[in-house]
Design a protein around this motif. Structure first.
Motif, PDB file in Angstrom:
ATOM      1  N   ALA A  78      -5.474  -0.376  -4.868  1.00 18.40           N
ATOM      2  CA  ALA A  78      -5.768  -0.011  -6.041  1.00 18.40           C
ATOM      3  C   ALA A  78      -6.951   1.230  -6.027  1.00 18.40           C
ATOM      4  O   ALA A  78      -6.664   2.122  -6.765  1.00 18.40           O
ATOM      5  CB  ALA A  78      -5.776  -1.839  -6.975  1.00 18.40           C
ATOM      6  N   ASP A  79      -8.122   0.727  -5.773  1.00 19.82           N
ATOM      7  CA  ASP A  79      -9.272   1.629  -5.888  1.00 19.82           C
ATOM      8  C   ASP A  79      -9.279   2.536  -4.911  1.00 19.82           C
ATOM      9  O   ASP A  79      -9.321   3.904  -5.334  1.00 19.82           O
ATOM     10  CB  ASP A  79     -10.007   0.950  -4.823  1.00 19.82           C
ATOM     11  N   ARG A  80      -8.926   2.596  -3.977  1.00 20.15           N
ATOM     12  CA  ARG A  80      -8.135   3.405  -2.642  1.00 20.15           C
ATOM     13  C   ARG A  80      -6.863   4.258  -3.301  1.00 20.15           C
ATOM     14  O   ARG A  80      -7.638   5.242  -2.566  1.00 20.15           O
ATOM     15  CB  ARG A  80      -7.906   2.316  -1.289  1.00 20.15           C
ATOM     16  N   LYS A  92      -7.577  -5.250  -5.510  1.00 17.70           N
ATOM     17  CA  LYS A  92      -8.729  -4.408  -5.528  1.00 17.70           C
ATOM     18  C   LYS A  92      -8.922  -3.493  -4.878  1.00 17.70           C
ATOM     19  O   LYS A  92      -8.784  -2.471  -5.261  1.00 17.70           O
ATOM     20  CB  LYS A  92     -10.005  -4.956  -6.137  1.00 17.70           C
ATOM     21  N   PHE A  93      -9.280  -3.999  -3.498  1.00 20.63           N
ATOM     22  CA  PHE A  93      -9.383  -2.573  -2.729  1.00 20.63           C
ATOM     23  C   PHE A  93      -8.587  -1.639  -2.201  1.00 20.63           C
ATOM     24  O   PHE A  93      -8.126  -0.462  -2.597  1.00 20.63           O
ATOM     25  CB  PHE A  93      -9.598  -3.672  -1.238  1.00 20.63           C
ATOM     26  N   ARG A 103      -7.523  10.700  -7.192  1.00 22.19           N
ATOM     27  CA  ARG A 103      -8.652  12.100  -7.523  1.00 22.19           C
ATOM     28  C   ARG A 103      -9.084  12.656  -6.475  1.00 22.19           C
ATOM     29  O   ARG A 103      -9.634  14.315  -7.168  1.00 22.19           O
ATOM     30  CB  ARG A 103     -10.053  10.880  -7.759  1.00 22.19           C
ATOM     31  N   GLY A 132      -1.069   0.051  -7.599  1.00 18.67           N
ATOM     32  CA  GLY A 132      -1.760  -0.490  -6.746  1.00 18.67           C
ATOM     33  C   GLY A 132      -1.686  -1.399  -6.727  1.00 18.67           C
ATOM     34  O   GLY A 132      -1.012  -2.828  -5.716  1.00 18.67           O
ATOM     35  N   ALA A 133      -2.122  -2.357  -7.430  1.00 20.34           N
ATOM     36  CA  ALA A 133      -2.679  -4.106  -7.514  1.00 20.34           C
ATOM     37  C   ALA A 133      -1.284  -4.389  -8.406  1.00 20.34           C
ATOM     38  O   ALA A 133      -0.809  -5.448  -7.328  1.00 20.34           O
ATOM     39  CB  ALA A 133      -3.111  -4.485  -8.940  1.00 20.34           C
ATOM     40  N   GLN A 169      -6.873   5.212  -6.311  1.00 19.29           N
ATOM     41  CA  GLN A 169      -6.752   6.025  -7.183  1.00 19.29           C
ATOM     42  C   GLN A 169      -8.302   6.678  -7.075  1.00 19.29           C
ATOM     43  O   GLN A 169      -7.998   8.280  -7.136  1.00 19.29           O
ATOM     44  CB  GLN A 169      -8.047   4.646  -8.203  1.00 19.29           C
ATOM     45  N   ALA A 170      -8.341   6.535  -5.521  1.00 24.28           N
ATOM     46  CA  ALA A 170      -9.437   7.862  -5.185  1.00 24.28           C
ATOM     47  C   ALA A 170      -8.682   8.541  -4.561  1.00 24.28           C
ATOM     48  O   ALA A 170      -9.432  10.243  -4.715  1.00 24.28           O
ATOM     49  CB  ALA A 170     -10.440   6.672  -3.875  1.00 24.28           C
ATOM     50  N   ASN A 171      -8.066   8.209  -3.724  1.00 20.97           N
ATOM     51  CA  ASN A 171      -6.922   9.754  -3.639  1.00 20.97           C
ATOM     52  C   ASN A 171      -6.784  10.436  -4.289  1.00 20.97           C
ATOM     53  O   ASN A 171      -6.293  11.554  -3.979  1.00 20.97           O
ATOM     54  CB  ASN A 171      -5.912   9.142  -2.368  1.00 20.97           C
ATOM     55  N   TRP A 181       0.606  -0.973  -0.445  1.00 22.14           N
ATOM     56  CA  TRP A 181      -0.051   0.181  -0.183  1.00 22.14           C
ATOM     57  C   TRP A 181       0.911   1.151   0.282  1.00 22.14           C
ATOM     58  O   TRP A 181       0.431   2.434  -1.177  1.00 22.14           O
ATOM     59  CB  TRP A 181      -0.721  -0.119   1.301  1.00 22.14           C
TER      60      TRP A 181
END
Length: 362
Positions: A352-354, A349-350, A360, A122-123, A356-358, A112
């Motif tokens: 990578a999504d987090r 996935k969790f 953005r 991320g992934a 990417q969200a940060n 992370w």
């Protein structure tokens, strides 16, 4: 090599490129085996594929043989999980559970951080940091959309560092009683009935994986079925060295042939931070080993080898030739591999999504 020369290599007949790839693979494997580096049968073909790709080669590992190679890898993992190991896992499950998830938590935490700091996607950071079998992690990463090339760099960098460190620690504790790896009997005649059973399992699993279109099904299906069938006495998994060598080569080629100059430059820039994360992970696992010694009465070398993050095959060789509790070591390594295979896709996935969200939000 000039740009024109790289184009000319790509224009050569596929047969010529495959011959060059085979020759390079043999040369790299011999060199790596001479240096006694782990996973030479996979790293050699991967390096050969990398060289060919950078020289303009256009051949790629065919899909069907690659799926079969994944299935053989699944059978190999299943073979390493005998009933005695499962019994050891059940017998010491509270201790194993805490230890396994402590190592996994530390690994995913470092993954992370690498993703958060922009060192790796991320992934890719998660799969590269995952403390399972390196070959299995690369296959899983590729199946779930991570960059298998960077994952391979991370995994095998850690394998070399962890295996070297474990060997050094074992030699310091056991003196000169630690033996090296046994010579491979390449020409030994296999047990034909078990070999036919194993090939049927591998081929059937590869076909099932293609039909299901489920990521990594070609590896997971023979792993699960192999453990059940083997431990109920219905089959014996037989994997001749030549079959493993061909399977490793196919997996190595599939990774190496996809390397590009930008990927290598990125890996080189990230390497110092990758190595730093590996050292931190080894130190964290060393701390966990010390806790096992103090709180559970596990002997120091057994605790250290059991908690070593990855390189399970190398750790198994070192443990088998040392005065340690081998069932406990392999139970810990096996339980961690199973846990990573189950949790890896979800955690990758969790994270990578987090990340990417940060990005953005920022």
């Amino acid at each position: 090599m000039t740009r024109a020369e790289r184009r000319s290599l790509g224009d050569r007949a596929p047969a010529v490129q495959w011959v060059a790839l085979l020759i390079l693979s043999v040369v790299f494997v011999v060199v790596l085996e001479t240096l006694r580096l782990p996973a030479a049968l996979l790293l050699g073909p991967m390096l050969a594929g990398l060289v060919l790709a950078l020289a303009g080669g256009t051949v790629r590992a065919p899909a069907a043989p690659f799926a079969f190679a994944q299935a053989v890898l699944g059978c190999m993992i299943a073979r390493s999980i005998p009933l005695s190991t499962l019994h050891e896992i059940l017998h010491d499950w509270p201790l194993l559970l805490i230890s396994v998830f402590a190592v996994i938590g530390a690994s995913y935490g470092l993954g992370w951080l690498l993703a958060r700091w922009g060192v790796l996607p991320g992934a890719t950071a998660v799969w590269g940091s995952s403390p399972g079998g390196a070959s299995a992690m690369i296959v899983m990463a590729d199946a779930y959309g991570a960059d298998a090339r960077l994952v391979a760099v991370m995994q095998y960098m850690r394998v070399v560092i962890v295996a070297s460190g474990a060997s050094l620690v074992a030699r310091m504790v056991a003196g000169d009683h630690v033996a090296g790896a046994k010579a491979v009997a390449w020409m030994a005649e296999p047990a034909w009935t078990p070999l036919v059973q194993t090939l049927a399992l591998a081929i059937g699993s590869a076909l099932l994986g293609a039909k299901l279109r489920f990521p990594s099904a070609s590896m997971i299906a023979p792993l699960v079925l192999g453990v059940v069938l083997q431990d109920t006495g219905l089959i014996v998994i037989e994997l001749p060295p030549i079959l493993l060598a061909v399977s490793y080569a196919l997996i190595g080629w599939s990774i190496g042939l996809r390397f590009t100059r930008p990927i290598l430059i990125h890996a080189a820039r990230a390497l110092p931070r990758i190595i730093a994360s590996i050292v931190v992970l080894i130190a964290a696992c060393g701390g966990l080993a010390a806790m096992l010694v103090v709180m559970a009465g596990v002997d120091p070398l057994t605790a250290y080898l059991a908690t070593s993050p990855g390189g399970a095959d190398s750790v198994a060789i070192i443990a088998a030739s040392s005065d340690v509790d081998l069932p406990f070591v392999m139970a810990m390594q096996t339980a961690r591999l199973i846990a990573v295979l189950l949790t890896g896709p979800i955690i990758a996935k969790f994270i990578a999504d987090r990340v990417q969200a940060n990005e953005r939000i920022l």
